[in-house]
Design a protein around this motif. Structure first.
Motif, PDB file in Angstrom:
ATOM      1  N   TYR A 141       0.885  -1.167   0.000  1.00  0.00           N
ATOM      2  CA  TYR A 141       0.000   0.000   0.000  1.00  0.00           C
ATOM      3  C   TYR A 141       0.923   1.217   0.000  1.00  0.00           C
ATOM      4  CZ  TYR A 141      -4.840   1.566   0.878  1.00  0.00           C
ATOM      5  OH  TYR A 141      -6.109   2.073   0.768  1.00  0.00           O
ATOM      6  N   ASP A 142       1.521   1.497  -1.143  1.00  0.00           N
ATOM      7  CA  ASP A 142       2.600   2.475  -1.211  1.00  0.00           C
ATOM      8  C   ASP A 142       2.062   3.879  -1.493  1.00  0.00           C
ATOM      9  OD1 ASP A 142       1.862   2.323  -3.885  1.00  0.00           O
ATOM     10  OD2 ASP A 142       3.680   1.285  -4.521  1.00  0.00           O
ATOM     11  N   ARG A 143       2.994   4.799  -1.639  1.00  0.00           N
ATOM     12  CA  ARG A 143       2.613   6.196  -1.855  1.00  0.00           C
ATOM     13  C   ARG A 143       1.733   6.354  -3.095  1.00  0.00           C
ATOM     14  NH1 ARG A 143       4.456  11.325  -0.534  1.00  0.00           N
ATOM     15  NH2 ARG A 143       3.961  12.876  -2.118  1.00  0.00           N
ATOM     16  N   ALA A 144       2.092   5.652  -4.172  1.00  0.00           N
ATOM     17  CA  ALA A 144       1.321   5.783  -5.419  1.00  0.00           C
ATOM     18  C   ALA A 144      -0.124   5.336  -5.213  1.00  0.00           C
ATOM     19  CB  ALA A 144       1.989   4.972  -6.528  1.00  0.00           C
ATOM     20  N   ALA A 145      -0.311   4.231  -4.487  1.00  0.00           N
ATOM     21  CA  ALA A 145      -1.670   3.720  -4.266  1.00  0.00           C
ATOM     22  C   ALA A 145      -2.469   4.664  -3.372  1.00  0.00           C
ATOM     23  CB  ALA A 145      -1.598   2.332  -3.636  1.00  0.00           C
ATOM     24  N   LEU A 146      -1.851   5.147  -2.297  1.00  0.00           N
ATOM     25  CA  LEU A 146      -2.541   6.061  -1.381  1.00  0.00           C
ATOM     26  C   LEU A 146      -2.897   7.376  -2.081  1.00  0.00           C
ATOM     27  CD1 LEU A 146      -0.327   5.378   1.738  1.00  0.00           C
ATOM     28  CD2 LEU A 146      -2.799   4.960   1.640  1.00  0.00           C
ATOM     29  N   HIS A 147      -1.985   7.881  -2.890  1.00  0.00           N
ATOM     30  CA  HIS A 147      -2.235   9.139  -3.601  1.00  0.00           C
ATOM     31  C   HIS A 147      -3.307   8.957  -4.673  1.00  0.00           C
ATOM     32  CE1 HIS A 147      -1.417  12.389  -6.583  1.00  0.00           C
ATOM     33  NE2 HIS A 147      -1.374  13.093  -5.473  1.00  0.00           N
ATOM     34  N   ARG A 148      -3.257   7.846  -5.356  1.00  0.00           N
ATOM     35  CA  ARG A 148      -4.280   7.559  -6.380  1.00  0.00           C
ATOM     36  C   ARG A 148      -5.674   7.561  -5.750  1.00  0.00           C
ATOM     37  NH1 ARG A 148      -1.672   3.716  -8.354  1.00  0.00           N
ATOM     38  NH2 ARG A 148      -2.607   1.993  -7.206  1.00  0.00           N
ATOM     39  N   GLU A 149      -5.769   7.003  -4.554  1.00  0.00           N
ATOM     40  CA  GLU A 149      -7.056   7.003  -3.857  1.00  0.00           C
ATOM     41  C   GLU A 149      -7.477   8.420  -3.472  1.00  0.00           C
ATOM     42  OE1 GLU A 149      -6.842   2.580  -1.780  1.00  0.00           O
ATOM     43  OE2 GLU A 149      -6.416   4.353  -0.571  1.00  0.00           O
ATOM     44  N   LEU A 150      -6.553   9.206  -2.971  1.00  0.00           N
ATOM     45  CA  LEU A 150      -6.883  10.578  -2.583  1.00  0.00           C
ATOM     46  C   LEU A 150      -7.389  11.389  -3.772  1.00  0.00           C
ATOM     47  CD1 LEU A 150      -3.964  11.473  -0.143  1.00  0.00           C
ATOM     48  CD2 LEU A 150      -6.396  11.446   0.422  1.00  0.00           C
ATOM     49  N   MET A 151      -6.850  11.134  -4.949  1.00  0.00           N
ATOM     50  CA  MET A 151      -7.244  11.900  -6.130  1.00  0.00           C
ATOM     51  C   MET A 151      -8.681  11.607  -6.565  1.00  0.00           C
ATOM     52  SD  MET A 151      -4.950  14.035  -6.776  1.00  0.00           S
ATOM     53  CE  MET A 151      -5.634  14.611  -8.345  1.00  0.00           C
ATOM     54  N   LEU A 152      -9.265  10.531  -6.034  1.00  0.00           N
ATOM     55  CA  LEU A 152     -10.677  10.284  -6.320  1.00  0.00           C
ATOM     56  C   LEU A 152     -11.553  11.412  -5.777  1.00  0.00           C
ATOM     57  CD1 LEU A 152     -10.816   6.485  -5.407  1.00  0.00           C
ATOM     58  CD2 LEU A 152     -10.929   7.464  -7.703  1.00  0.00           C
ATOM     59  N   PHE A 153     -11.098  12.067  -4.713  1.00  0.00           N
ATOM     60  CA  PHE A 153     -11.874  13.142  -4.098  1.00  0.00           C
ATOM     61  C   PHE A 153     -12.000  14.351  -5.031  1.00  0.00           C
ATOM     62  CE2 PHE A 153     -11.782  17.010  -1.376  1.00  0.00           C
ATOM     63  CZ  PHE A 153     -13.084  16.930  -0.882  1.00  0.00           C
ATOM     64  N   PRO A 154     -10.890  14.951  -5.498  1.00  0.00           N
ATOM     65  CA  PRO A 154     -11.067  16.078  -6.425  1.00  0.00           C
ATOM     66  C   PRO A 154     -11.637  15.665  -7.776  1.00  0.00           C
ATOM     67  CG  PRO A 154      -8.741  15.553  -6.184  1.00  0.00           C
ATOM     68  CD  PRO A 154      -9.462  14.755  -5.143  1.00  0.00           C
ATOM     69  N   ASP A 155     -11.269  14.498  -8.259  1.00  0.00           N
ATOM     70  CA  ASP A 155     -11.707  14.093  -9.593  1.00  0.00           C
ATOM     71  C   ASP A 155     -13.189  13.746  -9.635  1.00  0.00           C
ATOM     72  OD1 ASP A 155      -9.128  14.472 -10.390  1.00  0.00           O
ATOM     73  OD2 ASP A 155      -8.610  12.351 -10.535  1.00  0.00           O
ATOM     74  N   TRP A 156     -13.636  12.957  -8.670  1.00  0.00           N
ATOM     75  CA  TRP A 156     -15.003  12.440  -8.737  1.00  0.00           C
ATOM     76  C   TRP A 156     -15.975  13.133  -7.806  1.00  0.00           C
ATOM     77  CZ3 TRP A 156     -16.912   9.565 -12.513  1.00  0.00           C
ATOM     78  CH2 TRP A 156     -15.995   8.904 -13.351  1.00  0.00           C
ATOM     79  N   TYR A 157     -15.560  13.416  -6.572  1.00  0.00           N
ATOM     80  CA  TYR A 157     -16.506  14.078  -5.664  1.00  0.00           C
ATOM     81  C   TYR A 157     -16.623  15.568  -5.988  1.00  0.00           C
ATOM     82  CZ  TYR A 157     -18.927  15.950  -1.678  1.00  0.00           C
ATOM     83  OH  TYR A 157     -19.840  16.626  -0.902  1.00  0.00           O
ATOM     84  N   LEU A 158     -15.487  16.269  -6.006  1.00  0.00           N
ATOM     85  CA  LEU A 158     -15.542  17.702  -6.286  1.00  0.00           C
ATOM     86  C   LEU A 158     -15.914  17.971  -7.740  1.00  0.00           C
ATOM     87  CD1 LEU A 158     -12.405  19.036  -4.345  1.00  0.00           C
ATOM     88  CD2 LEU A 158     -14.791  19.055  -3.617  1.00  0.00           C
TER      89      LEU A 158
END
Length: 341
Positions: A141-158
């Protein structure tokens, strides 16, 4: 269950596969829907000749791959926690026959009288799993995976759900919040992480409670992640005092078990909260994506609770003031789509 020709054909293929199995002997005509989830996977219940019920897991290739489930089922099963046993498989077709852990989820059973025992059972099972974690068995569960998940917030929610377009300054401030979260998450000790250890995936059992489902996406990552999934559940909420009590009980038991949690309970709880905020932002994005991309509106009703978690956690730490400002600006704007902050 869809009535599309492709779905009907897979159901016919499942029935034919069950008929051809030497053991266990089943009654294919008894196939009925058990559940479906947010992916392409589906689950059917079938009666066995010996009187048991069993579960057929339908994992349609190429959309899904059954091999991660098989790997994690074996890995987790060896730890002593209760997961379904694999009784038969056809990896190429994506069919599995599993033992049946019943139909009583934690979510169905949880109430003021049952919650304490059920959560302590789930905490004990989680510690049993974590204490036997070894690197190299699961993807990191590395930085790339954690960051990819965080980007779901601006991309899909916001962006998709709220129709917002961030300014450069707002994007920079949100990125700063994400960096704070990532730094904390990646500094935590690493263990096996179920990733959806919550009330819909935990089954109430008489023995070996809880039964644990939906673990195929497990990774090796931050130690507080599954505890957050359990106690800051997107589908049921508890008073902060109860959550704190259960989190401290986990911390005490984890330390006794030799798990590498912080020796300071306040530092541990901060890790828990920061991990929680990462997960809440991800879940907001996932629920929005399920609706806008996949046409599944059942998760929209759960967004307010996840947003409540997000705001309450962010309010407690000055590092997340830019996130609160962003959310406040979002809520103050009355235009539904296509606006710029």
């Amino acid at each position: 269950m869809s009535d599309s020709p492709n779905t009907d054909q897979r159901l016919a293929d499942i029935s034919a596969w069950l008929t051809q199995l030497d053991a266990p002997n089943t009654l294919p005509d008894s196939l009925r829907v058990a559940s479906a989830d947010a992916s392409f996977r589906r689950y059917f219940r079938v009666d066995a000749v010996d009187g048991r019920t069993l579960i057929v897991m339908d994992v349609p290739p190429p959309q899904e791959d059954v091999r991660p489930f098989l790997h994690v089922a074996e890995l987790f099963g060896k730890t002593g926690i209760t997961v379904p046993q694999v009784l038969a498989k056809d990896v190429a077709k994506g069919f599995l026959l599993l033992s049946d852990l019943g139909s009583t989820t934690y979510l169905k059973q949880l109430n003021a009288d049952t919650a304490h025992k059920l959560y302590l059972d789930a905490i004990d099972a989680l510690i049993l799993l974590q204490v036997q974690s070894r690197p190299g068995q699961l993807p990191e569960y590395d930085r790339a995976a954690l960051h990819r998940e965080l980007m779901l917030f601006p991309d899909w929610y916001l962006g998709q759900h709220r129709g917002a377009r961030l300014s450069d300054a707002q994007t920079a401030s949100l990125n700063q919040v994400m960096e704070v979260l990532l730094s904390n998450n990646l500094a935590q000790a690493q263990v096996y992480v179920h990733r959806d250890y919550h009330s819909r995936n935990l089954m109430v059992l008489e023995k070996g409670n809880p039964g644990i489902l939906d673990f195929q996406d497990a990774l090796y990552g931050p130690i507080t992640y599954d505890l957050v999934s359990l106690l800051r559940d997107a589908y049921i909420q508890w008073d902060e005092e109860m959550v704190l009590d259960w989190a401290i009980r986990y911390w005490e038991r984890a330390r006794r078990a030799g798990l590498p949690v912080s020796h300071d309970v306040d530092a541990f709880y901060k890790d828990f909260e920061f991990m929680g905020l990462q997960r809440h932002l991800k879940v907001l994005g996932i629920f929005a994506r399920l609706y806008h991309r996949d046409g599944k509106d059942g998760y929209l009703k759960d967004i307010p609770l996840v947003m409540d978690y997000t705001r309450k956690t962010a309010y407690r730490y000055k590092e997340f003031a830019p996130l609160i400002k962003l959310l406040d600006t979002l809520d103050e704007n009355t235009t539904d789509v296509g606006y710029t902050f």
